[in-house]
Design an enzyme around this catalytic site. Structure first.
Site, PDB file in Angstrom:
ATOM      1  N   GLU A   1       2.436  -2.746  14.003  1.00  0.00           N
ATOM      2  CA  GLU A   1       2.874  -1.418  13.569  1.00  0.00           C
ATOM      3  C   GLU A   1       1.688  -0.490  13.415  1.00  0.00           C
ATOM      4  O   GLU A   1       0.635  -0.899  12.918  1.00  0.00           O
ATOM      5  CB  GLU A   1       3.617  -1.481  12.227  1.00  0.00           C
ATOM      6  CG  GLU A   1       5.066  -1.871  12.321  1.00  0.00           C
ATOM      7  CD  GLU A   1       5.850  -1.554  11.048  1.00  0.00           C
ATOM      8  OE1 GLU A   1       5.366  -0.733  10.233  1.00  0.00           O
ATOM      9  OE2 GLU A   1       6.940  -2.126  10.864  1.00  0.00           O
TER      10      GLU A   1
ATOM     11  N   GLY B   1       7.339  -4.401   4.756  1.00  0.00           N
ATOM     12  CA  GLY B   1       8.778  -4.217   4.659  1.00  0.00           C
ATOM     13  C   GLY B   1       9.427  -4.624   5.964  1.00  0.00           C
ATOM     14  O   GLY B   1       8.916  -5.469   6.692  1.00  0.00           O
TER      15      GLY B   1
ATOM     16  N   HIS C   1       5.916 -12.421   0.410  1.00  0.00           N
ATOM     17  CA  HIS C   1       5.200 -12.211   1.674  1.00  0.00           C
ATOM     18  C   HIS C   1       5.826 -11.086   2.482  1.00  0.00           C
ATOM     19  O   HIS C   1       5.350 -10.757   3.569  1.00  0.00           O
ATOM     20  CB  HIS C   1       5.166 -13.493   2.490  1.00  0.00           C
ATOM     21  CG  HIS C   1       6.383 -13.764   3.332  1.00  0.00           C
ATOM     22  ND1 HIS C   1       7.672 -13.749   2.833  1.00  0.00           N
ATOM     23  CD2 HIS C   1       6.513 -14.060   4.655  1.00  0.00           C
ATOM     24  CE1 HIS C   1       8.518 -14.030   3.803  1.00  0.00           C
ATOM     25  NE2 HIS C   1       7.853 -14.226   4.919  1.00  0.00           N
TER      26      HIS C   1
END
Length: 390
Positions: free
Chosen positions: A155, A293, A316
């Protein structure tokens, strides 16, 4: 944090939402004769194999391959840049950076087509004493620097000051699975030979300390943890090169790294014990961690508070709310896409099969973070800009 007593053993749980299948596994863990002190369950808990993901299991003198899992060393890394996310032209983001990443980093089950340099592999290990690692030394040179599938991702993110970050979630690829499966099978056979009191039905066969098999697994597990780190480092290095080629005068901070599938010998409650973290992150006081997330929601850089009740651990990630099958069958594809596009995220949801990694398949990350306020403090909140899924 809620304390339950199950089979006369304390279980400390940082959520009031535990699915039935995960609770059944928690109950099984309380029957283990070598369980030390108490069982700790993180707020992202969901069912795994034998032991729930989001579980922290401390034991006296045994290691349990299934309490580590098959993606040994799986974890997170993140790098802060000096760029402002809003100043990156959309064409540069999509056509140069994102396409560049897809060209240079194999995704899913794909590997490199050419051998990667040995310099990228872990150093300082006696490979000749490792059954699986030695056997796969050639193969892993095709696997190093690859993302993998499932919930692994790359990401590009932005913090609350619009600063661009890079985040990677990946593990030890097929190597970790082969090591995990191999030693789990050995443990099961040994437990049968030893007439172990641990029922085969709980799927938690163990290797006893001071045995050859324990040492063999321990060494190969540590190699897998190191390999997973090398894997993330190589991917991050190549992503930085792609960004630097696309945008001049970019600078990168040192990489933050933390694993969430491993076992370690640690000192807790006046004893040296073997702590298994399966989908759980070290949150020792002052340690910087990463809690991602789901696709389309926030991720967090955190600092551990060193809470002894969790064996200095935290979640985690967000944790699954729906199984992969349920996500595909029940989530609305167009609704999930609309949510991502409304936020301006370059996303990876294209078909119903992609719904297994959609936001709706995961728990609310902000609720998870709120439930562990006594385990970590938030340092940086990150929002997704562009997502590549394995």
């Amino acid at each position: 944090m809620e304390v339950k007593v199950i089979n006369n053993r304390p279980v400390k749980i940082w959520t009031d939402k535990v699915e039935e299948s995960a609770m059944s596994q928690i109950e099984n863990l309380t029957t283990l004769p070598f369980l030390f002190h108490h069982l700790a369950i993180m707020p992202d808990v969901h069912a795994g194999k034998g032991m729930p993901i989001g579980g922290v299991l401390a034991c006296k003198d045994v290691v349990i391959p299934n309490a580590v899992g098959v993606d040994i060393g799986c974890g997170m890394c993140a790098v802060e840049t000096n760029l402002k996310a809003s100043e990156i032209p959309a064409e540069v983001l999509r056509k140069k950076i994102m396409r560049g990443i897809r060209r240079r980093i194999p995704l899913g089950k794909n590997h490199h087509k050419e051998l990667q340099d040995e310099k990228y592999l872990p150093e300082g290990f006696d490979i000749d004493k490792m059954e699986i690692v030695k056997r796969r030394q050639h193969a892993i040179r095709y696997e190093i620097g690859t993302l993998g599938g499932g919930n692994h991702f790359i990401e590009l993110q932005k913090d609350e000051e619009d600063t661009l970050w890079i985040m990677i979630h990946s593990g030890s690829r097929n190597l970790g699975k082969q090591v995990g499966d191999y030693y789990n099978e050995i443990a099961a056979k040994l437990n049968e030979r030893w007439y172990s009191a641990v029922s085969p039905e709980v799927h938690m066969p163990f290797l006893a300390r001071q045995t050859q098999e324990f040492d063999m697994y321990w060494n190969e597990m540590q190699y897998c943890v190191a390999f997973a780190l090398c894997n993330r480092k190589l991917m991050m290095e190549r992503i930085e090169e792609i960004i630097a080629d696309s945008i001049k005068e970019v600078e990168f901070e040192p990489m933050i790294n933390i694993a969430h599938n491993y076992a370690a010998i640690e000192h807790h409650f006046d004893s040296d014990v073997i702590v298994h973290r399966k989908g759980a992150t070290l949150a020792r006081k002052g340690v910087t961690g990463i809690i991602p997330g789901s696709q389309g929601t926030a991720s967090y850089i955190v600092e551990g508070l060193g809470n002894p009740e969790s064996f200095c651990s935290c979640s985690h990630g967000a944790g699954r709310l729906l199984s992969r099958k349920s996500a595909i069958e029940t989530l609305d594809l167009q609704q999930e896409i609309a949510m991502l596009e409304a936020k301006g995220i370059v996303h990876a949801v294209r078909s119903r099969d992609d719904l297994q990694e959609a936001s709706g398949a995961y728990k609310d990350i902000d609720e998870v973070i709120a439930n562990e306020a006594d385990l970590v403090k938030v340092k940086t909140k990150l929002l997704p800009v562009a997502v590549i899924k394995g």
